[in-house]
Design a protein around this motif. Sequence first.
Motif, PDB file in Angstrom:
ATOM      1  N   UNK A  97     134.779  34.363   6.723  1.00 51.47           N
ATOM      2  CA  UNK A  97     133.378  34.685   6.462  1.00 51.47           C
ATOM      3  C   UNK A  97     132.527  34.442   7.701  1.00 51.47           C
ATOM      4  N   UNK A  98     132.835  33.370   8.448  1.00 54.09           N
ATOM      5  CA  UNK A  98     132.111  33.074   9.677  1.00 54.09           C
ATOM      6  C   UNK A  98     132.283  34.196  10.694  1.00 54.09           C
ATOM      7  N   UNK A  99     133.519  34.709  10.811  1.00 57.39           N
ATOM      8  CA  UNK A  99     133.769  35.827  11.721  1.00 57.39           C
ATOM      9  C   UNK A  99     133.064  37.090  11.252  1.00 57.39           C
ATOM     10  N   UNK A 100     133.139  37.372   9.975  1.00 51.72           N
ATOM     11  CA  UNK A 100     132.523  38.587   9.441  1.00 51.72           C
ATOM     12  C   UNK A 100     131.016  38.601   9.676  1.00 51.72           C
ATOM     13  N   UNK A 101     130.419  37.426   9.702  1.00 53.66           N
ATOM     14  CA  UNK A 101     128.970  37.350   9.932  1.00 53.66           C
ATOM     15  C   UNK A 101     128.596  37.911  11.300  1.00 53.66           C
ATOM     16  N   UNK A 102     129.530  37.879  12.252  1.00 52.58           N
ATOM     17  CA  UNK A 102     129.234  38.378  13.601  1.00 52.58           C
ATOM     18  C   UNK A 102     129.077  39.901  13.651  1.00 52.58           C
ATOM     19  N   UNK A 103     129.404  40.558  12.574  1.00 50.28           N
ATOM     20  CA  UNK A 103     129.176  42.007  12.523  1.00 50.28           C
ATOM     21  C   UNK A 103     127.690  42.337  12.381  1.00 50.28           C
ATOM     22  N   UNK A 104     126.884  41.362  11.955  1.00 49.16           N
ATOM     23  CA  UNK A 104     125.497  41.625  11.586  1.00 49.16           C
ATOM     24  C   UNK A 104     124.569  41.505  12.792  1.00 49.16           C
ATOM     25  N   UNK A 105     123.310  41.875  12.554  1.00 53.22           N
ATOM     26  CA  UNK A 105     122.277  41.730  13.596  1.00 53.22           C
ATOM     27  C   UNK A 105     122.061  40.243  13.873  1.00 53.22           C
ATOM     28  N   UNK A 106     121.781  39.869  15.122  1.00 46.95           N
ATOM     29  CA  UNK A 106     121.656  40.783  16.237  1.00 46.95           C
ATOM     30  C   UNK A 106     122.894  40.719  17.117  1.00 46.95           C
ATOM     31  N   UNK A 107     124.016  40.224  16.566  1.00 51.44           N
ATOM     32  CA  UNK A 107     125.239  40.103  17.354  1.00 51.44           C
ATOM     33  C   UNK A 107     125.977  41.427  17.465  1.00 51.44           C
ATOM     34  N   UNK A 108     126.227  42.074  16.329  1.00 55.37           N
ATOM     35  CA  UNK A 108     126.899  43.374  16.292  1.00 55.37           C
ATOM     36  C   UNK A 108     128.254  43.321  17.003  1.00 55.37           C
ATOM     37  N   UNK A 109     129.018  42.266  16.778  1.00 58.10           N
ATOM     38  CA  UNK A 109     130.342  42.137  17.378  1.00 58.10           C
ATOM     39  C   UNK A 109     131.391  42.649  16.393  1.00 58.10           C
ATOM     40  N   UNK A 110     132.173  43.649  16.784  1.00 58.81           N
ATOM     41  CA  UNK A 110     133.213  44.159  15.883  1.00 58.81           C
ATOM     42  C   UNK A 110     134.189  43.057  15.483  1.00 58.81           C
ATOM     43  N   UNK A 111     134.466  42.964  14.205  1.00 57.97           N
ATOM     44  CA  UNK A 111     135.442  42.015  13.686  1.00 57.97           C
ATOM     45  C   UNK A 111     136.379  42.790  12.757  1.00 57.97           C
ATOM     46  N   UNK A 112     137.417  43.423  13.304  1.00 56.58           N
ATOM     47  CA  UNK A 112     138.323  44.226  12.478  1.00 56.58           C
ATOM     48  C   UNK A 112     138.984  43.391  11.391  1.00 56.58           C
ATOM     49  N   UNK A 113     139.499  44.072  10.391  1.00 55.91           N
ATOM     50  CA  UNK A 113     140.125  43.370   9.280  1.00 55.91           C
ATOM     51  C   UNK A 113     141.313  42.529   9.731  1.00 55.91           C
ATOM     52  N   UNK A 114     142.039  42.992  10.769  1.00 57.20           N
ATOM     53  CA  UNK A 114     143.173  42.183  11.228  1.00 57.20           C
ATOM     54  C   UNK A 114     142.700  40.885  11.869  1.00 57.20           C
ATOM     55  N   UNK A 115     141.515  40.887  12.452  1.00 58.87           N
ATOM     56  CA  UNK A 115     140.949  39.651  12.991  1.00 58.87           C
ATOM     57  C   UNK A 115     140.611  38.695  11.857  1.00 58.87           C
ATOM     58  N   UNK A 116     140.009  39.209  10.813  1.00 58.57           N
ATOM     59  CA  UNK A 116     139.679  38.368   9.665  1.00 58.57           C
ATOM     60  C   UNK A 116     140.939  37.811   9.011  1.00 58.57           C
ATOM     61  N   UNK A 117     141.994  38.609   8.984  1.00 55.80           N
ATOM     62  CA  UNK A 117     143.261  38.134   8.422  1.00 55.80           C
ATOM     63  C   UNK A 117     143.807  36.962   9.239  1.00 55.80           C
ATOM     64  N   UNK A 118     143.687  37.036  10.562  1.00 58.85           N
ATOM     65  CA  UNK A 118     144.150  35.917  11.400  1.00 58.85           C
ATOM     66  C   UNK A 118     143.293  34.678  11.184  1.00 58.85           C
ATOM     67  N   UNK A 119     142.013  34.879  10.958  1.00 57.51           N
ATOM     68  CA  UNK A 119     141.135  33.736  10.724  1.00 57.51           C
ATOM     69  C   UNK A 119     141.525  32.974   9.463  1.00 57.51           C
ATOM     70  N   UNK A 120     142.063  33.687   8.484  1.00 59.04           N
ATOM     71  CA  UNK A 120     142.415  33.033   7.222  1.00 59.04           C
ATOM     72  C   UNK A 120     143.586  32.066   7.371  1.00 59.04           C
ATOM     73  N   UNK A 121     144.378  32.234   8.430  1.00 61.28           N
ATOM     74  CA  UNK A 121     145.517  31.319   8.640  1.00 61.28           C
ATOM     75  C   UNK A 121     145.414  30.603   9.984  1.00 61.28           C
ATOM     76  N   UNK A 122     144.306  30.784  10.660  1.00 59.94           N
ATOM     77  CA  UNK A 122     144.151  30.237  12.018  1.00 59.94           C
ATOM     78  C   UNK A 122     144.329  28.730  12.072  1.00 59.94           C
ATOM     79  N   UNK A 123     143.875  28.020  11.041  1.00 56.80           N
ATOM     80  CA  UNK A 123     143.881  26.563  11.082  1.00 56.80           C
ATOM     81  C   UNK A 123     145.019  25.946  10.268  1.00 56.80           C
ATOM     82  N   UNK A 124     146.053  26.729  10.020  1.00 57.74           N
ATOM     83  CA  UNK A 124     147.199  26.205   9.256  1.00 57.74           C
ATOM     84  C   UNK A 124     147.808  24.997   9.951  1.00 57.74           C
ATOM     85  N   UNK A 125     148.022  25.067  11.248  1.00 58.43           N
ATOM     86  CA  UNK A 125     148.605  23.943  11.978  1.00 58.43           C
ATOM     87  C   UNK A 125     147.630  22.775  12.079  1.00 58.43           C
ATOM     88  N   UNK A 126     146.357  23.072  12.314  1.00 57.04           N
ATOM     89  CA  UNK A 126     145.364  22.011  12.472  1.00 57.04           C
ATOM     90  C   UNK A 126     145.232  21.177  11.198  1.00 57.04           C
TER      91      UNK A 126
END
Length: 340
Positions: free
Chosen positions: A199-228
């Motif tokens: 959700x934090x990554x998806x927020x970057x799609x909005x104004x005024x950032x407008x940073x593309x966050x493809x679905x595969x990026x969001x999928x990686x975010x969902x498991x990014x902190x598995x080791x941590x």
Amino acid sequence: MTFAIAPMSAEHIPESAALLDRWYARTRRRPFAGVGTSGSTASSAGYDSEERLAKLLAEPGAEAVVARGSRAKAAGYLVAGPSGDLGDDRPDDHGGPRAALVAHGGHAPAPGIETEALRELYAAVSERLVARGRTVHHVELPADDAVAMAWFRLGFGLEAVRGVIPVKGSGRQPRGVEGLSIRRAGPADLAPVGRMAAESSAYRRKAAMFQPQPEEVLARQRVRYADALGDPACGAWLAMRRGEEAGMVVVTPARPGPFTPQDTAELAEAYVEPTARGEGVSRVLLATAQAWAFGHGYRQLTASWPTASPLAAGHWPTLGFTPVTYRLCRVIDTTGGYSH
């Protein structure tokens, strides 16, 4: 003022390193944890300015020039190379093979002539970069507004800020939020932690950032902190209210760098649900993370945020994070043609 511009080589490293050290001294910030035996500012890992410049010059594809002013006095230098890892793990359209980076230590102008020197240095380097198809230019520098302004006058914008906050063992804790509880997150909490990271990554799609966050990026975010979540060197906490997640924070060891002493932890992720924002949830989570960090030997906490974010840009400084570095960006539109 006129300058003589020449290719930078190893013979220019000592005087360029001296310019770099004097610049950091002027900012009254020590970007490294200690001082090297040669007198140049250095990290606790033995890093010094001359070593840094030699490494930057040796990078494949590096473009480097030096400038001399009146009486052949050193006026500045500039080294640009491939963008590499910008450190946020969130791809946008500013990376990839089109990008170039003036990394920390990759430039230093003489005092009082920052605008004039950088204009000439960048003109020489950017011409070569654009000719090679590198039309997205990043610059990393200390949070020095005088030098940043010289870059702004060249068409750059402030893209991201990194800040630090001291970690203390005791002190006034924020008032509690009604009905809120904080619990340590573990491997079994990957689903809620990953959901909020996405959700934090998806927020970057909005104004005024407008940073593309493809679905595969969001999928990686969902498991990014598995080791941590299973690593005792990391910390993660969930804020709960009425049995539902209200927010989370993840802290990891900070990656070593010229502005990151060894006793620094990274605020890798923080998120508060929209329905819980404005109530102090993030303050409670930050206080929890700071207490844990102090107990694990950390003495400061670092975090980075996009300057265009309506949430982050004002929030983290308000909580006490002092800016220590800037990242600037310029995207060159070549659709209309250019000469080189």
